[in-house]
Design an enzyme around this catalytic site. Structure first.
Site, PDB file in Angstrom:
ATOM      1  N   LYS A 213      -5.925 -20.457  -6.426  1.00  0.00           N
ATOM      2  CA  LYS A 213      -6.883 -20.818  -5.368  1.00  0.00           C
ATOM      3  C   LYS A 213      -6.258 -20.557  -4.000  1.00  0.00           C
ATOM      4  O   LYS A 213      -6.909 -20.040  -3.098  1.00  0.00           O
ATOM      5  CB  LYS A 213      -7.284 -22.290  -5.496  1.00  0.00           C
ATOM      6  CG  LYS A 213      -8.232 -22.572  -6.666  1.00  0.00           C
ATOM      7  CD  LYS A 213      -9.524 -21.781  -6.547  1.00  0.00           C
ATOM      8  CE  LYS A 213     -10.609 -22.241  -7.504  1.00  0.00           C
ATOM      9  NZ  LYS A 213     -11.809 -21.385  -7.477  1.00  0.00           N
TER      10      LYS A 213
ATOM     11  N   TYR B 173      -3.304 -22.904 -11.489  1.00  0.00           N
ATOM     12  CA  TYR B 173      -4.660 -22.984 -10.902  1.00  0.00           C
ATOM     13  C   TYR B 173      -4.553 -23.095  -9.386  1.00  0.00           C
ATOM     14  O   TYR B 173      -5.229 -22.385  -8.642  1.00  0.00           O
ATOM     15  CB  TYR B 173      -5.407 -24.180 -11.506  1.00  0.00           C
ATOM     16  CG  TYR B 173      -6.740 -24.467 -10.842  1.00  0.00           C
ATOM     17  CD1 TYR B 173      -7.826 -23.615 -11.024  1.00  0.00           C
ATOM     18  CD2 TYR B 173      -6.906 -25.589 -10.031  1.00  0.00           C
ATOM     19  CE1 TYR B 173      -9.050 -23.884 -10.412  1.00  0.00           C
ATOM     20  CE2 TYR B 173      -8.122 -25.866  -9.428  1.00  0.00           C
ATOM     21  CZ  TYR B 173      -9.192 -25.006  -9.620  1.00  0.00           C
ATOM     22  OH  TYR B 173     -10.405 -25.262  -9.012  1.00  0.00           O
TER      23      TYR B 173
HETATM   24  N1  LIG Z   1     -15.472 -29.356 -10.281  1.00  0.00           N
HETATM   25  C1  LIG Z   1     -14.437 -29.576  -9.499  1.00  0.00           C
HETATM   26  O1  LIG Z   1     -13.910 -30.717  -9.442  1.00  0.00           O
HETATM   27  C2  LIG Z   1     -13.895 -28.459  -8.619  1.00  0.00           C
HETATM   28  C3  LIG Z   1     -12.974 -28.806  -7.616  1.00  0.00           C
HETATM   29  C4  LIG Z   1     -12.459 -27.810  -6.793  1.00  0.00           C
HETATM   30  C5  LIG Z   1     -12.858 -26.496  -6.967  1.00  0.00           C
HETATM   31  N2  LIG Z   1     -13.740 -26.176  -7.952  1.00  0.00           N
HETATM   32  C6  LIG Z   1     -14.122 -24.766  -8.077  1.00  0.00           C
HETATM   33  O2  LIG Z   1     -15.522 -24.669  -7.920  1.00  0.00           O
HETATM   34  C7  LIG Z   1     -15.976 -23.469  -8.557  1.00  0.00           C
HETATM   35  C8  LIG Z   1     -17.193 -23.809  -9.408  1.00  0.00           C
HETATM   36  O3  LIG Z   1     -16.766 -24.630 -10.479  1.00  0.00           O
HETATM   37  P1  LIG Z   1     -17.652 -25.808 -11.068  1.00  0.00           P
HETATM   38  O4  LIG Z   1     -16.909 -27.069 -10.865  1.00  0.00           O
HETATM   39  O5  LIG Z   1     -19.038 -25.698 -10.589  1.00  0.00           O
HETATM   40  O6  LIG Z   1     -17.542 -25.514 -12.640  1.00  0.00           O
HETATM   41  P2  LIG Z   1     -18.482 -24.647 -13.592  1.00  0.00           P
HETATM   42  O7  LIG Z   1     -19.791 -25.328 -13.751  1.00  0.00           O
HETATM   43  O8  LIG Z   1     -17.674 -24.422 -14.831  1.00  0.00           O
HETATM   44  O9  LIG Z   1     -18.690 -23.275 -12.838  1.00  0.00           O
HETATM   45  C9  LIG Z   1     -17.844 -22.166 -12.969  1.00  0.00           C
HETATM   46  C10 LIG Z   1     -18.721 -20.926 -13.080  1.00  0.00           C
HETATM   47  O10 LIG Z   1     -17.914 -19.763 -13.010  1.00  0.00           O
HETATM   48  C11 LIG Z   1     -18.429 -18.806 -13.930  1.00  0.00           C
HETATM   49  N3  LIG Z   1     -17.348 -17.898 -14.325  1.00  0.00           N
HETATM   50  C12 LIG Z   1     -16.131 -18.255 -14.832  1.00  0.00           C
HETATM   51  N4  LIG Z   1     -15.415 -17.164 -15.132  1.00  0.00           N
HETATM   52  C13 LIG Z   1     -16.196 -16.088 -14.815  1.00  0.00           C
HETATM   53  C14 LIG Z   1     -16.013 -14.685 -14.914  1.00  0.00           C
HETATM   54  N5  LIG Z   1     -14.905 -14.155 -15.433  1.00  0.00           N
HETATM   55  N6  LIG Z   1     -17.009 -13.871 -14.497  1.00  0.00           N
HETATM   56  C15 LIG Z   1     -18.147 -14.400 -14.001  1.00  0.00           C
HETATM   57  N7  LIG Z   1     -18.385 -15.721 -13.869  1.00  0.00           N
HETATM   58  C16 LIG Z   1     -17.409 -16.552 -14.283  1.00  0.00           C
HETATM   59  C17 LIG Z   1     -18.917 -19.662 -15.114  1.00  0.00           C
HETATM   60  O11 LIG Z   1     -19.915 -19.004 -15.872  1.00  0.00           O
HETATM   61  P3  LIG Z   1     -19.556 -18.253 -17.281  1.00  0.00           P
HETATM   62  O12 LIG Z   1     -18.594 -19.138 -18.016  1.00  0.00           O
HETATM   63  O13 LIG Z   1     -20.875 -18.097 -17.927  1.00  0.00           O
HETATM   64  O14 LIG Z   1     -18.950 -16.967 -16.878  1.00  0.00           O
HETATM   65  C18 LIG Z   1     -19.500 -20.878 -14.386  1.00  0.00           C
HETATM   66  O15 LIG Z   1     -20.878 -20.713 -14.098  1.00  0.00           O
HETATM   67  C19 LIG Z   1     -14.778 -22.936  -9.366  1.00  0.00           C
HETATM   68  O16 LIG Z   1     -14.191 -21.876  -8.644  1.00  0.00           O
HETATM   69  C20 LIG Z   1     -13.832 -24.126  -9.420  1.00  0.00           C
HETATM   70  O17 LIG Z   1     -12.497 -23.714  -9.540  1.00  0.00           O
HETATM   71  C21 LIG Z   1     -14.266 -27.129  -8.787  1.00  0.00           C
END
Ligand SMILES: NC(=O)c1ccc[n+]([C@@H]2O[C@H](COP(=O)([O-])OP(=O)(O)OC[C@H]3O[C@@H](n4cnc5c(N)ncnc54)[C@H](OP(=O)(O)O)[C@@H]3O)[C@@H](O)[C@H]2O)c1
Length: 251
Positions: free
Chosen positions: A159, A155
């Site tokens: 990133k 992961y």
């Molecule tokens: N939460 C944390 O602690 C954290 C920390 C650092 C970075 N991030 C990053 O922040 C971003 C948002 O994550 P989040 O925490 O808000 O989690 P999340 O609610 O799971 O959001 C991820 C989104 O990405 C979409 N997605 C995943 N695979 C996809 C694909 N192949 N095509 C189109 N859409 C896709 C998902 O929708 P579908 O499943 O419907 O496609 C979902 O809406 C991610 O890149 C994650 O790595 C999160």
């Protein structure tokens, strides 16, 4: 001026919080993700938002978004790459031999690069010629993991791969008046990222790593994305902005 803002992952978590920020500023939204029900629920609360279901790990998915945007709005003012995840919630392929460490590594690394790097690269390349020039904004969501690792490494590496891509894009698009930046969140609660949530001990550990003693919220990241997309941030490009309570410094 009403801008057209394309947000991948706009149906949940950080992407949805960003969508709320941009909508509050009067922008029109295109929300992209794979689950149409999730996108429709999000669009229902955001006036004029257009849900576009697409799997961004595929060229066809990215093309669908580009064709919809071209046919409906013409240009894209802001492109926010929120789509991603650590792969933990993705279905494991039936044929995966979990007792074979090399097959498991192949699966994890391929999956993470597809989810985090390829989704952003394909959508950027599909929309690159449609970015408003001047004034366009491209925003990637990376992670503190890109600096500190993430357990398996897959992961984190996927990133980290976004950073040089963003830097090269910033160089290439700068002459067009388009800025390109990256936001690196730390632990953010209330998203789909951790599924049912984290064990209490792990959560405490992550919060203790911050200098301000609290978890991040989707709004913390969304407000930073919104600022980077603003006129006020017009001279900021090729940067990685840490939104993690200082946790990247370590204690
Ligand atoms: N939460 C944390 O602690 C954290 C920390 C650092 C970075 N991030 C990053 O922040 C971003 C948002 O994550 P989040 O925490 O808000 O989690 P999340 O609610 O799971 O959001 C991820 C989104 O990405 C979409 N997605 C995943 N695979 C996809 C694909 N192949 N095509 C189109 N859409 C896709 C998902 O929708 P579908 O499943 O419907 O496609 C979902 O809406 C991610 O890149 C994650 O790595 C999160």
């Amino acid at each position: 001026m009403t801008r057209t803002v394309v947000i991948s992952g706009g149906g949940s978590g950080i992407g949805l919080a960003a969508a709320r920020c941009f909508a509050a500023g009067g922008d029109r939204l295109v929300l992209v993700g794979r689950r149409s029900g999730v996108l429709e629920r999000a669009a229902a609360e955001l006036p004029g938002a257009l849900p576009v279901p697409a799997d961004l790990t595929t060229p066809d998915g990215a093309r669908t978004v580009a064709e919809t945007v071209a046919g409906t709005f013409g240009a894209v003012d802001v492109l926010v790459h929120g789509a991603g995840g650590n792969g933990g919630l993705e279905p494991a392929p039936g044929a995966l031999d979990a007792s074979d460490p090399l097959r498991v590594a192949e699966h994890r690394w391929t999956l993470n690069f597809r989810l985090n790097a390829l989704t952003a690269v394909l959508l950027t390349e599909a929309l690159r010629d449609r970015l408003a020039s001047p004034g366009g904004r491209v925003l990637f969501v990376s992670s503190i993991a890109a600096y500190r690792g993430s357990g398996s490494g897959a992961y984190a590496a996927s990133k980290a791969a976004l950073h040089p891509y963003a830097f090269e894009l910033a160089r290439a698009l700068g002459p067009r008046g388009v800025t390109v930046n990256v936001v690196a969140p730390g632990y953010v609660e209330d998203t789909g990222f951790f599924g049912a949530g984290l064990p209490a001990e792990r959560r405490e550990h992550l919060v203790a790593e911050t200098l301000n003693g609290r978890p991040g919220t989707p709004g913390d990241v969304a407000e930073t994305l919104h600022w980077l997309a603003s006129h006020a941030a017009g001279h900021v490009t090729g940067q990685v902005v840490q939104v993690n309570g200082g946790a990247q410094l370590g204690r």
